[in-house]
Design an enzyme around this catalytic site. Sequence first.
Site, short mmCIF file in Angstrom:
data_model
loop_
_atom_site.label_atom_id
_atom_site.label_comp_id
_atom_site.label_asym_id
_atom_site.label_seq_id
_atom_site.Cartn_x
_atom_site.Cartn_y
_atom_site.Cartn_z
N LYS A 187 0.85 -1.20 0.00
CA LYS A 187 0.00 0.00 0.00
C LYS A 187 0.89 1.26 0.00
O LYS A 187 2.11 1.14 0.05
CB LYS A 187 -0.93 -0.01 1.21
CG LYS A 187 -1.52 -1.37 1.57
CD LYS A 187 -2.41 -1.99 0.50
CE LYS A 187 -2.96 -3.33 1.01
NZ LYS A 187 -3.70 -4.10 0.05
C1 LIG Z 1 -4.45 -5.33 1.06
C2 LIG Z 1 -5.91 -5.42 1.11
C3 LIG Z 1 -6.57 -5.96 2.22
C4 LIG Z 1 -5.85 -6.65 3.35
O1 LIG Z 1 -4.99 -5.83 4.05
P1 LIG Z 1 -3.98 -6.50 5.13
O2 LIG Z 1 -3.50 -5.29 5.89
O3 LIG Z 1 -2.92 -7.18 4.37
O4 LIG Z 1 -4.79 -7.40 5.98
C5 LIG Z 1 -7.95 -5.91 2.25
N1 LIG Z 1 -8.65 -5.38 1.22
C6 LIG Z 1 -8.05 -4.86 0.13
C7 LIG Z 1 -8.88 -4.26 -0.95
C8 LIG Z 1 -6.66 -4.88 0.03
O5 LIG Z 1 -6.08 -4.40 -1.07
#
Ligand SMILES: *Cc1c(COP(=O)(O)O)cnc(C)c1O
Length: 393
Positions: A187
Site C-alpha cells: 500500500k
Molecule cells: C491489502 C488489502 C486488504 C488486506 O490488508 P492487510 O493489511 O494485508 O490485511 C484488504 N482489502 C483490500 C482491498 C486490500 O487491497
Amino acid sequence: MNPVPVAKPVLDEREVEAVRRVILSGWVTQGPEVAAFEEEFADFVGARHACAVSNCTTALHLALRAVGVDAGDEVITVSHTFIATANAIRYCGAVPVFVDIEKGGYNIDPDLIEGAITPRTKAIICVHQLGMPCDLARIVAIAVSHGIPVIEDAACATGSEILWKGRWEKIGKPHGDIACFSFHPRKVVTTGDGGMLTTANPEYDRKFRLWRQHGMSVTDAVRHGSKQVIFESYPELGYNYRMTDMQAAVGREQLKRLPTIIAQRRKIAKQYAEQLSGRSALALPVEPTWARSNWQSFCLRLSEDLDQREVMQQLLDKGVSTRRGIMNIHLEDAYTQTGLHFVASSLRESVLAQQHSIILPLFAQMTNYDLAAVIEAVSLSVSERDLAIERAV
Ligand SMILES: *Cc1c(COP(=O)(O)O)cnc(C)c1O
C-alpha cells in the site's frame, strides 16, 4: 539488471531511528506510540476516532462485528477485490454476496446494490480499489434508505480524497459508518503489517479497543500506570489484534511522508496517462471529477484481442515487472463450494477486468529513467498489435 518493480515502500533512516527509539524505551507493544499514531491518523483523515490494529483484515473483522454481523447474515460486496475483504465476512460466519463492478472501472457498480439486498443483509463493504474512491454518495444513499451500515474497505486508499457535499475530504472521515485501512508494504504507506479503523461512532470505537486486546476491560498501559492495584476482567470474546509500538513509530514517520509520496504518485500517474493515451489497444484508468486517487496502483485495461500473459512476459523481457488485474474471489477454491458465497448479479465485468488488466510499476522513488522504460516497453508491446491491425485493414 533487475526489472523495474511494481511497488517499493519508502523507508529510510527515519523509520530506523523511530524503531530504535521505541526499542530502547523498553515498551514495545501497544502503548504510547500506538496512541500517538491513532491521534495523528485521525487528524490526517479528519476522523473523530481512529483505532490501530494488526492489519486491515482484522480491522474488517472488527468492523463487521461492531455493526452486528453474525452467523447466517449476508454482506454485500464485490468479488473483484483482494480475498481478505470476503474472508473477514466469513470469520463472522456470514455469507459474502457478490455484485459486479462498473463497466470501465474497478469499483462496485452502485446500480446493482439494491437488487442484492435481502432481509438478511446486515452490511455493505465497498472497496476503494487500487486507491480510487468508489461512488460513496450513491452507495451511502442506498444504504441509508434501507438502514444498512456501510463499511469502507479503504486498504488501498490512505490519502485518497472525495468531493463530499462540495468539499474535498479524505477517505476515512469516514463517509460510511467505518473505514478500514492497511499498512501492508504493497500500500502507499507501511508499518510492515498494520491496520486502522476510523469512525465517528464512539460506541464502535470503544468496541474496537476492547476486542483488539482480548476483550480485556483495562489496557496494559492503564494497569502499568496505576497507583492502585487493578484486576482486569473479560466481559466479551476478544482477539489479539494489537499493533506494536514499533510498528506505530514507523507509521508516524510514514504519515509525515504521505503528502510527498502522494504528490509524487499523482505526478507519475499523470505521466502515464499523458504518454499512454490515444492507443486503441489500451484503456486508461478514469478518475471521476469527484475523486482524487492516491494511485496506489495504475491499472491498464488491454483490448480483448491482446493476450494478458503474453504482454506481461514481453514487458518482463524488457525489464518491467507487472501484475495482472485484481483477483475474483468467487473463482478461488476457498469459495467455489456452494453456500460459501452468493452471486447476486452477473460478475462479467469483474472477470473481464481480471483477465484483461495489468498493473504497471508505480512508486514514489521511480526515476524518469524507470518511467521512460515502462512507457517504452508498453508502447512497443501494443504498437506491434496496432501495426498488425493496420496491416489487416
Ligand atoms: C491489502 C488489502 C486488504 C488486506 O490488508 P492487510 O493489511 O494485508 O490485511 C484488504 N482489502 C483490500 C482491498 C486490500 O487491497
